[in-house]
Motif scaffolding. Structure first.
Motif, PDB file in Angstrom:
ATOM      1  N   GLY A 208      10.499  -2.366   0.363  1.00 42.45           N
ATOM      2  CA  GLY A 208      11.426  -1.588   1.178  1.00 42.45           C
ATOM      3  C   GLY A 208      11.176  -1.673   2.663  1.00 42.45           C
ATOM      4  O   GLY A 208      11.446  -0.728   3.406  1.00 42.45           O
ATOM      5  N   GLY A 209      10.655  -2.797   3.128  1.00 41.96           N
ATOM      6  CA  GLY A 209      10.407  -2.967   4.559  1.00 41.96           C
ATOM      7  C   GLY A 209       8.989  -2.692   4.989  1.00 41.96           C
ATOM      8  O   GLY A 209       8.618  -2.976   6.124  1.00 41.96           O
ATOM      9  N   GLU A 210       8.153  -2.130   4.099  1.00 39.36           N
ATOM     10  CA  GLU A 210       6.747  -1.897   4.428  1.00 39.36           C
ATOM     11  C   GLU A 210       5.941  -3.105   3.960  1.00 39.36           C
ATOM     12  O   GLU A 210       6.097  -3.559   2.820  1.00 39.36           O
ATOM     13  N   ALA A 250      -1.307  -4.275   8.001  1.00 38.96           N
ATOM     14  CA  ALA A 250      -0.076  -3.771   7.403  1.00 38.96           C
ATOM     15  C   ALA A 250       0.860  -3.300   8.502  1.00 38.96           C
ATOM     16  O   ALA A 250       0.423  -2.876   9.570  1.00 38.96           O
ATOM     17  N   MET A 251       2.160  -3.389   8.240  1.00 39.83           N
ATOM     18  CA  MET A 251       3.160  -2.911   9.186  1.00 39.83           C
ATOM     19  C   MET A 251       4.202  -2.092   8.435  1.00 39.83           C
ATOM     20  O   MET A 251       4.668  -2.483   7.374  1.00 39.83           O
ATOM     21  N   ALA A 252       4.556  -0.951   9.013  1.00 39.63           N
ATOM     22  CA  ALA A 252       5.627  -0.120   8.476  1.00 39.63           C
ATOM     23  C   ALA A 252       6.541   0.291   9.616  1.00 39.63           C
ATOM     24  O   ALA A 252       6.098   0.455  10.753  1.00 39.63           O
ATOM     25  N   THR A 253       7.817   0.437   9.306  1.00 45.71           N
ATOM     26  CA  THR A 253       8.802   0.803  10.314  1.00 45.71           C
ATOM     27  C   THR A 253       9.635   1.977   9.813  1.00 45.71           C
ATOM     28  O   THR A 253      10.054   1.997   8.657  1.00 45.71           O
ATOM     29  N   SER A 254       9.842   2.950  10.678  1.00 38.69           N
ATOM     30  CA  SER A 254      10.685   4.096  10.360  1.00 38.69           C
ATOM     31  C   SER A 254      11.794   4.183  11.387  1.00 38.69           C
ATOM     32  O   SER A 254      11.546   4.096  12.595  1.00 38.69           O
ATOM     33  N   VAL A 290       1.264  -0.806  13.125  1.00 38.95           N
ATOM     34  CA  VAL A 290       0.382  -1.769  12.471  1.00 38.95           C
ATOM     35  C   VAL A 290      -1.000  -1.145  12.313  1.00 38.95           C
ATOM     36  O   VAL A 290      -1.598  -0.685  13.289  1.00 38.95           O
ATOM     37  N   THR A 291      -1.477  -1.081  11.073  1.00 35.64           N
ATOM     38  CA  THR A 291      -2.811  -0.567  10.780  1.00 35.64           C
ATOM     39  C   THR A 291      -3.438  -1.434   9.701  1.00 35.64           C
ATOM     40  O   THR A 291      -2.832  -2.402   9.242  1.00 35.64           O
ATOM     41  N   ALA A 292      -4.647  -1.080   9.280  1.00 40.17           N
ATOM     42  CA  ALA A 292      -5.320  -1.852   8.238  1.00 40.17           C
ATOM     43  C   ALA A 292      -4.709  -1.614   6.869  1.00 40.17           C
ATOM     44  O   ALA A 292      -4.651  -2.531   6.040  1.00 40.17           O
ATOM     45  N   SER A 293      -4.251  -0.396   6.592  1.00 42.73           N
ATOM     46  CA  SER A 293      -3.654  -0.076   5.302  1.00 42.73           C
ATOM     47  C   SER A 293      -2.196   0.302   5.481  1.00 42.73           C
ATOM     48  O   SER A 293      -1.805   0.877   6.501  1.00 42.73           O
ATOM     49  N   ALA A 297       0.057   3.122   7.849  1.00 46.93           N
ATOM     50  CA  ALA A 297       1.160   2.646   8.686  1.00 46.93           C
ATOM     51  C   ALA A 297       2.455   3.361   8.331  1.00 46.93           C
ATOM     52  O   ALA A 297       3.229   3.770   9.211  1.00 46.93           O
ATOM     53  N   ASP A 298       2.704   3.541   7.034  1.00 47.24           N
ATOM     54  CA  ASP A 298       3.917   4.199   6.559  1.00 47.24           C
ATOM     55  C   ASP A 298       3.991   5.639   7.062  1.00 47.24           C
ATOM     56  O   ASP A 298       5.007   6.085   7.608  1.00 47.24           O
TER      57      ASP A 298
END
Length: 442
Positions: A208-210, A250-254, A290-293, A297-298
């Motif tokens: 889902g983008g993560e 890891a990268m997550a976007t909101s 962007v973080t390690a996990s 990040a989420d």
């Protein structure tokens, strides 16, 4: 190019270019790729490694097992899940849960404290009231009175977690938990760690983008693209290199621009501010972290998105996070980054079409080389697809249509929680039960 639909879309422009180049660099290696559905969205897995025999069907079933387990623990859409049973309980005693569930809640409460409640997983009643939860949707905004009543039923301070034995405890019977802002990141971590445990060290996993990456592709970086927050376009604003073989990233976007509803001429974002009980309403359009996990990040992406452009930037700087905040500036966008993402900051607003050039689209050569290689790769893929359709007389099916409503050749239908046909869920369950029994008896 596959398009993943969810709260935010993350593209793989840079990743695709690197894959084309890595096939030249490491001819004895292969890129194993497959995708499916989970958690009301899609997932994608890429494994890069030696050209040796891998049973793709077995691997897919194993990954679906990992994802099914996450759903069984944390999906509010499953009445039998751990989280649904906890929410339905009116007991204020310790409620037994799985260690994984406890870990996620512990991480969530930590960020709740750091953000003074801007990130709060007890926001479930408000999410439902605003038409973004599992409850029936009314299509209307709740009244001020309803919001005030629901605010009295939430608060991360009313939730306690312990790790041994793993349990949750609510201080008021009506307290409910919603992990939708952190569960996908946790699921990504679980899949990466599963693949690593099977000896697959160079992997890319997206849900889902993560995204989380591990290792590299013959020493080359995995890359992901961040989309401009404009529902009318699919323009990528940056292509960021996530990791090499020395560390996982890891990268997550909101964002507030994909999931919303309109009522009485007003647009309401799916992201609810737990402090006000209302959807966010500020200039910040999207946040990438962007973080390690991926679980961190989420959660941080959602927290900063709630805080807004000023407070969000302040806490990102304080916590030493790598973030990219994209805010609306009239009809254009302003990018402000911290840490490793500060390189994508813009001194003045940029439009979706006039976005500033991305630095180092691929480290292996000039943009003309990349363009040539990409063109050849796409032409080869299209030719192969055409030949397959012409001689195999099969209709092309892909991610655009998804598999949720697809009827398979054998008459079975696809399952909404995993990528396999619904008839295969029994096989998945049997395999999970066998694995659990073996681990218990070991």
């Amino acid at each position: 190019m596959i398009r993943f639909r969810g709260l935010v879309m993350v593209g793989f422009v840079g990743l695709l270019l690197c894959d084309s180049l890595s096939s030249v660099v490491a001819a004895d290696s292969v890129m194993l790729e497959f995708s499916g559905q989970t958690m009301a969205t899609t997932y994608s897995v890429k494994v890069f490694g030696p050209a040796e025999s891998v049973d793709v069907d077995d691997l897919r079933i194993d990954i679906d097992g990992v994802l099914r387990n996450v759903n069984d623990q944390m999906s509010t859409y499953l009445k039998s899940s751990e989280i649904s049973r906890f929410n339905a309980s009116d007991s204020t005693d310790w409620f037994p849960i799985s260690p994984e569930f406890a870990d996620v809640v512990d991480a969530a409460l930590s960020i709740a404290v750091k953000t003074n409640g801007a990130f709060d997983i007890t926001v479930a009643p408000l999410v439902n009231a605003w038409n973004f939860g599992p409850s029936p949707r009314t299509g209307k905004a709740p009244s001020d009175e309803t919001i005030q009543q629901l605010l009295a039923t939430i608060g991360y301070q009313k939730l306690t977690v312990r790790m041994d034995p793993p349990s949750l405890k609510k201080s008021i019977p009506s307290l409910m938990v919603d992990l939708s802002a952190i569960a996908k990141g946790h699921a990504v971590d679980r899949v990466v760690e599963f693949l690593n445990s099977k000896g697959m060290k160079d992997v890319f996993v997206e849900i889902g983008g993560e995204v989380r990456t591990s290792g590299s592709k013959a020493g080359q970086w995995w890359k992901v693209g961040i989309q401009m927050p404009d529902a009318a376009t699919d323009q990528w604003t940056v292509a960021h290199a996530l990791s090499t073989s020395d560390s996982d990233r890891a990268m997550a976007t909101s964002g507030d621009y994909r999931n919303f509803f309109e009522s009485d001429g007003k647009r309401y974002s799916h992201t609810i501010d737990p402090r006000t009980g209302r959807p966010i309403d500020h200039a910040l359009a999207s946040v990438s972290v962007v973080t390690a996990s991926c679980v961190d990040a989420d959660a941080w992406a959602t927290a900063i998105n709630v805080l807004g452009p000023d407070d969000g930037l302040a806490i990102a700087t304080k916590e030493g996070l790598d973030t990219l905040l994209i805010s609306r500036a009239g009809d254009e966008f302003l990018r402000i980054g911290t840490g490793t993402l500060s390189q994508y900051s813009t001194a003045s607003p940029v439009g979706a079409v006039q976005a500033s050039p991305v630095k180092a689209v691929d480290s292996a050569g000039s943009p003309w080389v990349v363009m040539a290689i990409t063109t050849i790769a796409f032409a080869t893929i299209l030719m192969a697809m055409a030949v397959g359709v012409i001689f195999g007389r099969k209709a092309i099916s892909g991610s655009c249509g998804g598999i949720a409503n697809k009827t398979n050749d054998d008459g079975s239908v696809s399952c909404g929680l995993c990528s396999n046909p619904a008839d295969a869920c029994k096989e998945l369950r049997d395999r999970m039960q066998t694995t659990h029994s073996q681990e218990t008896n070991a």
